[in-house]
Scaffold this active site. Structure first.
Site, PDB file in Angstrom:
ATOM      1  N   ALA A   4       0.841  -1.208   0.000  1.00  0.00           N
ATOM      2  CA  ALA A   4       0.000   0.000   0.000  1.00  0.00           C
ATOM      3  C   ALA A   4       0.870   1.250   0.000  1.00  0.00           C
ATOM      4  CB  ALA A   4      -0.934  -0.011   1.213  1.00  0.00           C
TER       5      ALA A   4
ATOM      6  N   ASP B 246      -1.042  -4.648   3.158  1.00  0.00           N
ATOM      7  CA  ASP B 246       0.325  -4.213   3.503  1.00  0.00           C
ATOM      8  C   ASP B 246       0.659  -4.784   4.867  1.00  0.00           C
ATOM      9  OD1 ASP B 246       2.161  -1.693   2.241  1.00  0.00           O
ATOM     10  OD2 ASP B 246       2.648  -2.266   4.307  1.00  0.00           O
TER      11      ASP B 246
ATOM     12  N   VAL C 201       5.039  -6.517  -9.977  1.00  0.00           N
ATOM     13  CA  VAL C 201       5.492  -5.166 -10.320  1.00  0.00           C
ATOM     14  C   VAL C 201       6.803  -4.830  -9.602  1.00  0.00           C
ATOM     15  CG1 VAL C 201       4.882  -2.710 -10.116  1.00  0.00           C
ATOM     16  CG2 VAL C 201       3.111  -4.374 -10.673  1.00  0.00           C
TER      17      VAL C 201
ATOM     18  N   HIS D 161      13.410  -4.918 -17.761  1.00  0.00           N
ATOM     19  CA  HIS D 161      13.121  -3.570 -17.254  1.00  0.00           C
ATOM     20  C   HIS D 161      14.363  -3.076 -16.526  1.00  0.00           C
ATOM     21  CE1 HIS D 161      10.862  -0.239 -15.781  1.00  0.00           C
ATOM     22  NE2 HIS D 161      10.774  -0.648 -14.539  1.00  0.00           N
TER      23      HIS D 161
END
Ligand code: APR
Length: 310
Positions: free
Chosen positions: A10, A33, A118, A175
Protein backbone atom coordinates in the site's frame (compact mmCIF):
# COMPACT_ATOMS: atom_id res chain seq x y z
CA UNK A 1 -20.90 -9.87 -9.48
CA UNK A 2 -18.00 -7.47 -9.78
CA UNK A 3 -14.48 -8.68 -10.40
CA UNK A 4 -12.04 -8.58 -7.50
CA UNK A 5 -8.53 -7.17 -7.65
CA UNK A 6 -6.03 -7.44 -4.81
CA UNK A 7 -3.09 -5.06 -4.63
CA UNK A 8 -0.31 -6.09 -2.24
CA UNK A 9 1.80 -3.18 -1.02
CA UNK A 10 0.00 0.00 0.00
CA UNK A 11 2.94 2.28 -0.72
CA UNK A 12 3.25 4.71 -3.60
CA UNK A 13 2.78 2.28 -6.48
CA UNK A 14 0.25 0.02 -4.73
CA UNK A 15 -2.01 2.73 -3.35
CA UNK A 16 -2.02 4.70 -6.60
CA UNK A 17 -2.85 1.50 -8.49
CA UNK A 18 -5.69 0.68 -6.08
CA UNK A 19 -7.08 4.17 -6.55
CA UNK A 20 -6.93 3.99 -10.34
CA UNK A 21 -8.73 0.61 -10.41
CA UNK A 22 -11.31 1.63 -7.78
CA UNK A 23 -12.07 4.83 -9.71
CA UNK A 24 -12.98 2.80 -12.81
CA UNK A 25 -15.72 1.15 -10.77
CA UNK A 26 -15.71 -2.29 -12.41
CA UNK A 27 -13.77 -4.15 -9.72
CA UNK A 28 -13.79 -4.36 -5.95
CA UNK A 29 -10.32 -3.75 -4.56
CA UNK A 30 -8.43 -5.24 -1.60
CA UNK A 31 -5.30 -3.40 -0.49
CA UNK A 32 -2.78 -5.37 1.62
CA UNK A 33 0.33 -4.21 3.50
CA UNK A 34 2.34 -5.34 6.52
CA UNK A 35 2.24 -1.90 8.11
CA UNK A 36 -0.69 -1.79 10.52
CA UNK A 37 -3.29 0.83 9.69
CA UNK A 38 -1.71 1.89 6.40
CA UNK A 39 -3.86 -0.11 3.96
CA UNK A 40 -6.96 0.38 6.14
CA UNK A 41 -6.51 4.16 6.24
CA UNK A 42 -5.74 4.55 2.56
CA UNK A 43 -8.59 2.25 1.50
CA UNK A 44 -11.12 4.10 3.67
CA UNK A 45 -9.95 7.42 2.27
CA UNK A 46 -10.41 6.08 -1.28
CA UNK A 47 -13.83 4.63 -0.46
CA UNK A 48 -15.00 8.00 0.84
CA UNK A 49 -14.19 9.53 -2.56
CA UNK A 50 -16.84 7.24 -4.11
CA UNK A 51 -19.82 9.52 -3.50
CA UNK A 52 -17.92 12.37 -5.13
CA UNK A 53 -16.59 10.48 -8.15
CA UNK A 54 -19.71 8.35 -8.49
CA UNK A 55 -17.88 5.08 -7.92
CA UNK A 56 -19.89 2.44 -6.09
CA UNK A 57 -17.32 -0.37 -6.05
CA UNK A 58 -15.74 -1.27 -2.70
CA UNK A 59 -12.18 -0.99 -1.47
CA UNK A 60 -10.89 -2.44 1.80
CA UNK A 61 -7.49 -2.43 3.47
CA UNK A 62 -6.04 -5.29 5.49
CA UNK A 63 -2.86 -6.73 6.99
CA UNK A 64 -3.93 -10.30 6.21
CA UNK A 65 -4.99 -12.36 3.23
CA UNK A 66 -8.47 -13.65 4.12
CA UNK A 67 -10.15 -10.74 2.35
CA UNK A 68 -8.16 -11.47 -0.83
CA UNK A 69 -9.84 -14.86 -1.34
CA UNK A 70 -10.83 -15.64 -4.94
CA UNK A 71 -9.36 -12.51 -6.47
CA UNK A 72 -9.39 -12.40 -10.26
CA UNK A 73 -6.14 -10.46 -10.39
CA UNK A 74 -3.42 -9.95 -7.76
CA UNK A 75 -0.96 -7.11 -8.28
CA UNK A 76 2.24 -7.45 -6.23
CA UNK A 77 4.02 -4.16 -5.45
CA UNK A 78 5.36 -5.03 -2.00
CA UNK A 79 9.05 -4.50 -1.47
CA UNK A 80 11.60 -1.76 -1.24
CA UNK A 81 12.01 0.94 -3.88
CA UNK A 82 15.17 2.58 -5.22
CA UNK A 83 17.01 5.51 -3.71
CA UNK A 84 19.38 7.75 -5.73
CA UNK A 85 22.48 5.86 -6.85
CA UNK A 86 20.79 2.46 -6.61
CA UNK A 87 19.98 0.29 -9.60
CA UNK A 88 16.88 -1.88 -9.69
CA UNK A 89 19.21 -4.87 -9.34
CA UNK A 90 20.38 -3.65 -5.91
CA UNK A 91 16.92 -4.56 -4.62
CA UNK A 92 17.19 -8.19 -5.72
CA UNK A 93 17.60 -10.35 -2.63
CA UNK A 94 15.53 -8.22 -0.25
CA UNK A 95 12.62 -8.08 -2.66
CA UNK A 96 12.98 -11.75 -3.60
CA UNK A 97 12.17 -12.72 0.01
CA UNK A 98 9.25 -10.30 0.25
CA UNK A 99 7.77 -11.30 -3.11
CA UNK A 100 8.17 -15.04 -2.41
CA UNK A 101 6.32 -14.85 0.90
CA UNK A 102 3.55 -12.68 -0.56
CA UNK A 103 3.05 -14.88 -3.63
CA UNK A 104 2.77 -17.98 -1.44
CA UNK A 105 -0.07 -16.33 0.49
CA UNK A 106 -1.99 -14.95 -2.47
CA UNK A 107 -1.64 -18.09 -4.58
CA UNK A 108 -3.15 -20.16 -1.75
CA UNK A 109 -6.11 -17.78 -1.37
CA UNK A 110 -6.69 -17.16 -5.09
CA UNK A 111 -5.46 -20.24 -6.98
CA UNK A 112 -7.13 -19.13 -10.22
CA UNK A 113 -6.00 -15.51 -10.31
CA UNK A 114 -3.76 -13.78 -12.80
CA UNK A 115 -0.62 -12.66 -10.94
CA UNK A 116 0.77 -9.32 -11.91
CA UNK A 117 4.22 -8.75 -10.38
CA UNK A 118 5.49 -5.17 -10.32
CA UNK A 119 8.20 -5.17 -7.63
CA UNK A 120 11.72 -4.59 -8.97
CA UNK A 121 13.91 -5.95 -10.38
CA UNK A 122 10.79 -6.80 -12.32
CA UNK A 123 11.75 -9.61 -14.64
CA UNK A 124 13.52 -11.56 -11.90
CA UNK A 125 10.55 -11.05 -9.55
CA UNK A 126 8.18 -12.32 -12.25
CA UNK A 127 10.36 -15.41 -12.66
CA UNK A 128 10.26 -15.98 -8.90
CA UNK A 129 6.49 -15.41 -8.75
CA UNK A 130 5.96 -18.02 -11.45
CA UNK A 131 8.16 -20.52 -9.62
CA UNK A 132 6.63 -19.95 -6.17
CA UNK A 133 2.99 -19.87 -7.33
CA UNK A 134 3.22 -22.93 -9.57
CA UNK A 135 0.77 -21.12 -11.88
CA UNK A 136 0.73 -21.79 -15.62
CA UNK A 137 2.80 -19.22 -17.49
CA UNK A 138 -0.19 -17.42 -18.98
CA UNK A 139 -1.31 -16.39 -15.48
CA UNK A 140 1.92 -14.64 -14.44
CA UNK A 141 2.60 -11.42 -16.32
CA UNK A 142 4.86 -8.58 -15.20
CA UNK A 143 4.43 -4.84 -15.66
CA UNK A 144 7.29 -2.89 -17.19
CA UNK A 145 7.16 -2.63 -20.97
CA UNK A 146 4.04 -0.46 -21.01
CA UNK A 147 5.78 1.98 -18.65
CA UNK A 148 9.05 2.03 -20.59
CA UNK A 149 7.10 2.46 -23.83
CA UNK A 150 5.03 5.28 -22.32
CA UNK A 151 8.23 7.10 -21.38
CA UNK A 152 9.61 6.66 -24.91
CA UNK A 153 6.34 7.89 -26.47
CA UNK A 154 6.25 10.89 -24.12
CA UNK A 155 9.75 12.01 -25.11
CA UNK A 156 9.12 11.47 -28.84
CA UNK A 157 5.84 13.39 -28.70
CA UNK A 158 7.58 16.27 -26.90
CA UNK A 159 10.37 16.30 -29.46
CA UNK A 160 8.00 16.43 -32.43
CA UNK A 161 5.28 18.52 -30.79
CA UNK A 162 2.56 15.98 -31.55
CA UNK A 163 0.00 14.13 -29.44
CA UNK A 164 1.32 11.10 -27.56
CA UNK A 165 -1.59 9.27 -29.20
CA UNK A 166 0.07 9.68 -32.60
CA UNK A 167 3.26 7.91 -31.50
CA UNK A 168 3.30 4.14 -31.83
CA UNK A 169 6.22 2.37 -30.22
CA UNK A 170 7.34 -0.71 -28.31
CA UNK A 171 10.08 -1.05 -25.73
CA UNK A 172 11.06 -4.67 -25.17
CA UNK A 173 13.59 -6.58 -23.07
CA UNK A 174 14.28 -6.53 -19.36
CA UNK A 175 13.12 -3.57 -17.25
CA UNK A 176 16.61 -2.20 -16.72
CA UNK A 177 19.55 -0.49 -18.34
CA UNK A 178 19.50 -2.95 -21.24
CA UNK A 179 15.86 -2.41 -22.27
CA UNK A 180 15.35 -2.29 -26.03
CA UNK A 181 13.29 0.52 -27.61
CA UNK A 182 12.42 -0.88 -31.05
CA UNK A 183 13.22 2.17 -33.14
CA UNK A 184 12.71 0.35 -36.45
CA UNK A 185 8.99 -0.14 -35.87
CA UNK A 186 8.34 3.18 -34.11
CA UNK A 187 6.06 5.40 -36.15
CA UNK A 188 4.59 8.87 -35.73
CA UNK A 189 1.33 9.29 -37.57
CA UNK A 190 2.36 6.34 -39.72
CA UNK A 191 5.82 7.75 -40.65
CA UNK A 192 8.89 5.86 -39.37
CA UNK A 193 10.46 7.94 -36.60
CA UNK A 194 13.92 7.60 -38.14
CA UNK A 195 12.69 9.82 -40.99
CA UNK A 196 11.61 12.54 -38.58
CA UNK A 197 14.39 12.73 -35.99
CA UNK A 198 18.15 12.74 -36.69
CA UNK A 199 20.02 9.60 -35.64
CA UNK A 200 22.06 11.25 -32.85
CA UNK A 201 19.05 12.95 -31.33
CA UNK A 202 17.05 9.73 -31.52
CA UNK A 203 19.86 7.95 -29.68
CA UNK A 204 19.65 10.59 -26.91
CA UNK A 205 15.92 10.00 -26.59
CA UNK A 206 16.46 6.24 -26.44
CA UNK A 207 19.01 6.74 -23.66
CA UNK A 208 16.68 9.05 -21.73
CA UNK A 209 14.06 6.31 -21.96
CA UNK A 210 16.49 3.76 -20.53
CA UNK A 211 17.27 6.19 -17.70
CA UNK A 212 13.62 7.21 -17.27
CA UNK A 213 13.19 5.58 -13.87
CA UNK A 214 16.48 6.96 -12.53
CA UNK A 215 15.55 10.47 -13.71
CA UNK A 216 12.50 10.38 -11.44
CA UNK A 217 14.43 8.80 -8.53
CA UNK A 218 16.96 11.63 -8.75
CA UNK A 219 14.20 14.21 -8.42
CA UNK A 220 12.27 12.44 -5.66
CA UNK A 221 15.35 11.31 -3.68
CA UNK A 222 13.29 9.24 -1.24
CA UNK A 223 11.48 6.92 -3.61
CA UNK A 224 10.76 6.00 -7.20
CA UNK A 225 8.09 6.62 -9.83
CA UNK A 226 4.47 5.70 -9.26
CA UNK A 227 2.02 7.72 -11.36
CA UNK A 228 3.09 6.28 -14.71
CA UNK A 229 3.75 2.80 -13.26
CA UNK A 230 0.26 2.63 -11.73
CA UNK A 231 -1.30 3.80 -15.01
CA UNK A 232 0.52 0.96 -16.78
CA UNK A 233 -0.73 -1.60 -14.24
CA UNK A 234 -4.31 -0.33 -14.55
CA UNK A 235 -4.11 -0.72 -18.32
CA UNK A 236 -3.08 -4.37 -17.92
CA UNK A 237 -5.81 -5.01 -15.35
CA UNK A 238 -8.39 -3.54 -17.71
CA UNK A 239 -7.24 -5.57 -20.70
CA UNK A 240 -7.56 -8.75 -18.62
CA UNK A 241 -10.82 -8.00 -16.76
CA UNK A 242 -12.60 -6.66 -19.83
CA UNK A 243 -11.01 -9.31 -22.09
CA UNK A 244 -9.83 -6.54 -24.41
CA UNK A 245 -7.02 -8.60 -25.93
CA UNK A 246 -4.74 -5.58 -26.29
CA UNK A 247 -1.26 -6.21 -27.61
CA UNK A 248 0.99 -4.70 -24.97
CA UNK A 249 4.66 -5.11 -24.06
CA UNK A 250 4.72 -7.16 -20.84
CA UNK A 251 7.09 -9.52 -19.06
CA UNK A 252 6.23 -13.12 -19.82
CA UNK A 253 7.90 -16.52 -19.74
CA UNK A 254 9.61 -17.16 -23.07
CA UNK A 255 10.04 -20.72 -24.20
CA UNK A 256 11.99 -20.40 -27.40
CA UNK A 257 10.39 -17.21 -28.76
CA UNK A 258 13.06 -14.76 -29.93
CA UNK A 259 15.57 -17.56 -29.25
CA UNK A 260 15.17 -17.07 -25.47
CA UNK A 261 14.37 -19.99 -23.20
CA UNK A 262 12.87 -20.36 -19.72
CA UNK A 263 13.18 -16.71 -18.88
CA UNK A 264 10.79 -13.85 -18.12
CA UNK A 265 11.53 -10.97 -20.50
CA UNK A 266 9.46 -8.11 -21.89
CA UNK A 267 7.89 -8.80 -25.29
CA UNK A 268 4.55 -7.94 -26.92
CA UNK A 269 1.74 -10.16 -25.67
CA UNK A 270 -2.00 -10.38 -26.22
CA UNK A 271 -3.62 -9.73 -22.82
CA UNK A 272 -7.15 -11.00 -22.30
CA UNK A 273 -9.30 -12.90 -19.84
CA UNK A 274 -6.84 -15.79 -19.80
CA UNK A 275 -3.90 -13.51 -19.00
CA UNK A 276 -1.21 -13.89 -21.66
CA UNK A 277 -3.16 -15.40 -24.55
CA UNK A 278 -0.36 -15.15 -27.09
CA UNK A 279 3.28 -14.09 -27.31
CA UNK A 280 3.72 -11.94 -30.40
CA UNK A 281 6.97 -12.40 -32.30
CA UNK A 282 7.95 -9.12 -33.97
CA UNK A 283 10.09 -9.18 -37.04
CA UNK A 284 13.21 -7.67 -35.45
CA UNK A 285 16.36 -6.74 -37.35
CA UNK A 286 19.68 -8.33 -36.34
CA UNK A 287 20.74 -5.44 -34.07
CA UNK A 288 17.38 -5.38 -32.26
CA UNK A 289 17.40 -9.13 -31.80
CA UNK A 290 20.99 -9.03 -30.47
CA UNK A 291 20.01 -6.24 -28.04
CA UNK A 292 16.99 -8.23 -26.85
CA UNK A 293 19.13 -11.31 -26.23
CA UNK A 294 21.73 -9.20 -24.39
CA UNK A 295 18.95 -7.82 -22.21
CA UNK A 296 17.73 -11.35 -21.55
CA UNK A 297 21.26 -12.33 -20.53
CA UNK A 298 21.26 -9.65 -17.84
CA UNK A 299 17.92 -10.98 -16.51
CA UNK A 300 19.45 -14.47 -16.49
CA UNK A 301 22.33 -13.17 -14.31
CA UNK A 302 19.82 -12.01 -11.69
CA UNK A 303 17.95 -15.29 -11.84
CA UNK A 304 21.27 -17.09 -11.25
CA UNK A 305 22.06 -14.87 -8.26
CA UNK A 306 18.63 -15.70 -6.78
CA UNK A 307 19.22 -19.42 -7.30
CA UNK A 308 22.64 -19.22 -5.64
CA UNK A 309 21.20 -17.34 -2.64
CA UNK A 310 18.73 -20.12 -1.82
N1 APR B 1 3.89 -7.74 2.71
C1 APR B 1 3.10 -6.70 2.38
N2 APR B 1 3.58 -5.46 2.15
C2 APR B 1 4.90 -5.27 2.26
C3 APR B 1 5.79 -6.32 2.62
C4 APR B 1 5.22 -7.61 2.84
N3 APR B 1 5.98 -8.65 3.18
N4 APR B 1 7.04 -5.81 2.66
C5 APR B 1 6.95 -4.51 2.34
N5 APR B 1 5.68 -4.17 2.11
C6 APR B 1 5.12 -2.86 1.75
C7 APR B 1 5.72 -1.71 2.55
O1 APR B 1 5.22 -1.65 3.87
C8 APR B 1 5.35 -0.52 1.70
O2 APR B 1 4.12 0.08 2.13
O3 APR B 1 5.39 -2.53 0.40
C9 APR B 1 5.17 -1.10 0.29
C10 APR B 1 6.15 -0.53 -0.73
O4 APR B 1 5.83 0.79 -0.92
P1 APR B 1 6.88 1.94 -1.23
O5 APR B 1 8.02 1.84 -0.29
O6 APR B 1 6.13 3.22 -1.33
O7 APR B 1 7.48 1.54 -2.67
P2 APR B 1 6.79 1.81 -4.09
O8 APR B 1 7.27 3.09 -4.63
O9 APR B 1 5.34 1.55 -3.99
O10 APR B 1 7.49 0.66 -4.96
C11 APR B 1 7.19 -0.70 -4.72
O11 APR B 1 7.40 -1.30 -7.03
O12 APR B 1 8.06 -0.09 -8.87
C12 APR B 1 8.46 -1.00 -7.88
O13 APR B 1 10.82 -0.52 -7.60
C13 APR B 1 9.56 -0.43 -6.99
O14 APR B 1 10.12 -2.52 -5.96
C14 APR B 1 9.43 -1.30 -5.79
C15 APR B 1 7.92 -1.56 -5.72
Amino acid sequence: MRSKVTVVGAGNVGATTAQRIFDKGYADVVLVDIVEGLPQGKALDMLEAGPVTGTDATVVGTNGYDETENSDIVVVTSGIARKPGMSRDDLLLTNMKIVSSVVKEVAAMSPNCVLLPVTNPLDAMAQKSHEVSGFPKNRVVGMAGILDTARFRTFLAQELNVSVNSVEAYVLGGHGDTMVPIVGSTTVGGTPVAKLIAKDRLEEIVQRTRDGGAEIVNYLKTGSAYYAPSAAIARMVESILLDRKEILPCTTLLEGEYGINNLFVGVPVKLGAGGVEEVIEFDLNDDELAALRKSAASVQELVDVMAAAE
